[in-house]
Design a protein around this motif. Structure first.
Motif, PDB file in Angstrom:
ATOM      1  N   ASP A  93       7.704 -10.290  -0.992  1.00 30.61           N
ATOM      2  CA  ASP A  93       7.871  -9.733   0.342  1.00 30.61           C
ATOM      3  C   ASP A  93       8.630  -8.404   0.319  1.00 30.61           C
ATOM      4  O   ASP A  93       8.704  -7.721   1.348  1.00 30.61           O
ATOM      5  CB  ASP A  93       8.594 -10.739   1.253  1.00 30.61           C
ATOM      6  CG  ASP A  93       9.843 -11.320   0.623  1.00 30.61           C
ATOM      7  OD1 ASP A  93       9.697 -12.289  -0.131  1.00 30.61           O
ATOM      8  OD2 ASP A  93      10.955 -10.794   0.860  1.00 30.61           O
ATOM      9  N   ASP A 109      13.939  -2.772  -3.553  1.00 33.29           N
ATOM     10  CA  ASP A 109      13.191  -2.257  -2.406  1.00 33.29           C
ATOM     11  C   ASP A 109      11.975  -1.484  -2.899  1.00 33.29           C
ATOM     12  O   ASP A 109      12.101  -0.379  -3.423  1.00 33.29           O
ATOM     13  CB  ASP A 109      14.106  -1.343  -1.577  1.00 33.29           C
ATOM     14  CG  ASP A 109      13.373  -0.666  -0.421  1.00 33.29           C
ATOM     15  OD1 ASP A 109      12.229  -1.076  -0.123  1.00 33.29           O
ATOM     16  OD2 ASP A 109      13.944   0.268   0.181  1.00 33.29           O
ATOM     17  N   ASN A 133       5.454  -3.330  -0.655  1.00 31.34           N
ATOM     18  CA  ASN A 133       4.355  -3.047   0.263  1.00 31.34           C
ATOM     19  C   ASN A 133       3.062  -2.962  -0.549  1.00 31.34           C
ATOM     20  O   ASN A 133       2.741  -1.936  -1.140  1.00 31.34           O
ATOM     21  CB  ASN A 133       4.613  -1.733   1.006  1.00 31.34           C
ATOM     22  CG  ASN A 133       3.629  -1.529   2.148  1.00 31.34           C
ATOM     23  OD1 ASN A 133       2.449  -1.829   2.033  1.00 31.34           O
ATOM     24  ND2 ASN A 133       4.124  -1.000   3.255  1.00 31.34           N
ATOM     25  N   SER A 175       9.415  -0.644  -0.814  1.00 26.08           N
ATOM     26  CA  SER A 175       8.748  -0.323   0.445  1.00 26.08           C
ATOM     27  C   SER A 175       7.861   0.902   0.252  1.00 26.08           C
ATOM     28  O   SER A 175       7.862   1.545  -0.811  1.00 26.08           O
ATOM     29  CB  SER A 175       9.789  -0.068   1.532  1.00 26.08           C
ATOM     30  OG  SER A 175      10.687   0.962   1.124  1.00 26.08           O
ATOM     31  N   GLY A 176       7.112   1.246   1.279  1.00 34.40           N
ATOM     32  CA  GLY A 176       6.143   2.327   1.171  1.00 34.40           C
ATOM     33  C   GLY A 176       6.722   3.644   0.710  1.00 34.40           C
ATOM     34  O   GLY A 176       6.174   4.313  -0.180  1.00 34.40           O
ATOM     35  N   LYS A 195      -0.071  -3.025   0.356  1.00 29.95           N
ATOM     36  CA  LYS A 195      -1.124  -2.154   0.886  1.00 29.95           C
ATOM     37  C   LYS A 195      -0.917  -0.717   0.420  1.00 29.95           C
ATOM     38  O   LYS A 195      -1.865  -0.027   0.031  1.00 29.95           O
ATOM     39  CB  LYS A 195      -1.149  -2.231   2.404  1.00 29.95           C
ATOM     40  CG  LYS A 195      -1.673  -3.557   2.943  1.00 29.95           C
ATOM     41  CD  LYS A 195      -1.750  -3.543   4.452  1.00 29.95           C
ATOM     42  CE  LYS A 195      -2.306  -4.855   4.989  1.00 29.95           C
ATOM     43  NZ  LYS A 195      -2.377  -4.863   6.469  1.00 29.95           N
ATOM     44  N   VAL A 196       0.331  -0.273   0.453  1.00 31.60           N
ATOM     45  CA  VAL A 196       0.633   1.081  -0.011  1.00 31.60           C
ATOM     46  C   VAL A 196       0.417   1.175  -1.519  1.00 31.60           C
ATOM     47  O   VAL A 196      -0.128   2.168  -2.022  1.00 31.60           O
ATOM     48  CB  VAL A 196       2.081   1.479   0.355  1.00 31.60           C
ATOM     49  CG1 VAL A 196       2.458   2.815  -0.289  1.00 31.60           C
ATOM     50  CG2 VAL A 196       2.245   1.551   1.869  1.00 31.60           C
ATOM     51  N   ALA A 223      -1.748  -7.411   0.800  1.00 33.43           N
ATOM     52  CA  ALA A 223      -1.047  -8.527   1.439  1.00 33.43           C
ATOM     53  C   ALA A 223      -1.965  -9.395   2.285  1.00 33.43           C
ATOM     54  O   ALA A 223      -1.824 -10.609   2.331  1.00 33.43           O
ATOM     55  CB  ALA A 223       0.109  -7.999   2.284  1.00 33.43           C
TER      56      ALA A 223
END
Length: 339
Positions: free
Chosen positions: A79, A54, A82, A56-57, A84-85, A331
């Motif tokens: 996928d 994981d 993140n 994620s942001g 962009k983060v 992304a």
């Protein structure tokens, strides 16, 4: 470069060691990257993650605080991160694309043949000394119309193999490949037409907002009763509950998949003594017309060697102040050829 390898598996460590040749300092841990394990990266300049991790942001924010500057993925699909983060935090990210499209494509055909010819049911019967054939009837692939959704690197190899069986091949992809049209007589079409026409449908697309639950009730309604659905993409490309319902009701003939949308924390681990409480997974494992394998399509010696080599090359490029050739952009600027 001091690198923490998350989700390290015994089978991949020798390949990473061989590719590294002591250039970088690797520490291997079996833990998945999560918000709870991000702190384990304290003191590491780089980390390597797998598809079940994981990024994620909120996890990336923690990694940034702990001093992580680089993330190299031991997978083509991304996928789970993140981007962009990561860009905002100035964390450099690279993946391992094209490690072995043949490995994944061959697994797709393996699933198709096993499902069509009822191999798992045949084994179950013969282990009980039942040698009858009543429930083991399949069909010839020759002259059947087969649909390939996604003709990137993996999908292109799937097309090549299907051509060898003598199939008529239809395809859907926003980027049509003239070579596939010329060499293998692939007919590109729109999704609904492919679904209506094909007795076999193979999914080979990245997971994006456009492909999330691409196959749901509305698409299953269009399928023939004899249709076999094969998934070597990502679990969430299909609406699993809808697919199970249509198999149970004999609205489609079967579903074979190497991926599952709730596989995180389950696949790649021995859960035989700690079975997950997942009624959907239980059903997938007991329904004779559903074949589930544990995300093993990439698991060939050649693919593992390529992934390891790319991982080391990504780290070495950063160490030398260069951008790896597999650098990932935000992304919304990325076109993923395959998962």
């Amino acid at each position: 470069m001091k690198t923490l390898i998350y989700s390290a598996k015994d089978f991949e460590i020798p390949f990473l060691e061989e590719a590294n040749k002591d250039v970088h300092t690797f520490k291997y841990i079996t833990d998945r990257l999560t918000t709870n394990t991000a702190m384990m990266a304290l003191g590491f300049e780089a980390i390597s993650i797998f598809s079940a991790d994981d990024a994620s942001g909120i996890v990336l924010e923690k990694l940034k605080d702990f001093g992580v500057k680089y993330i190299t993925l031991r997978s083509a699909g991304h996928d789970n991160i993140n981007l962009k983060v990561a860009k905002r935090l100035d964390i450099k990210v690279a993946n391992s694309p094209g490690y072995s499209p043949h490995a994944v494509a061959e697994q797709a055909i393996t699933l198709l043949l096993a499902l069509n010819r009822k191999v798992t049911l045949a084994r179950k019967q013969t282990q009980n000394y039942n040698f009858t054939l009543d429930k083991l009837i399949g069909f010839d692939l020759k002259d059947k119309t087969v649909g390939v959704i996604g003709t990137g690197k993996i999908g292109s190899v799937i097309v090549q193999i299907l051509n060898g069986f003598g199939c008529r091949i239809m395809a859907v992809d926003p980027f049509e490949k003239e070579e596939l049209k010329k060499r293998f007589y692939v007919s590109y079409t729109h999704l609904d037409n492919l679904i209506e026409q094909c007795v076999v449908i193979i999914l080979s697309v990245p997971l994006t907002s456009d492909t999330f639950h691409l196959i749901d009730k509305s698409k299953l309604d269009l399928m023939q009763k004899e249709t076999l659905l094969i998934n070597v993409a990502r679990g969430a490309v299909v609406h699993t509950q809808d697919v199970l319902e249509y198999v149970d009701k004999n609205r489609i003939s079967g579903y074979a998949t190497d991926v599952y949308d709730k596989e995180s924390g389950v696949f790649f681990y021995d859960r035989s003594k700690n079975k997950p409480h997942d009624a959907t997974l239980d059903k997938m494992l007991t329904q004779d017309r559903i074949l589930l394998t544990p995300h093993q399509a990439f698991a060939t010696k050649e693919a593992l060697a390529n992934i390891a080599q790319t991982t080391v090359e990504n780290l070495s490029s950063w160490q030398q102040g260069r951008h790896p050739k597999n650098t990932l952009l935000p992304a919304n600027q990325v076109h993923v050829d395959d998962h």
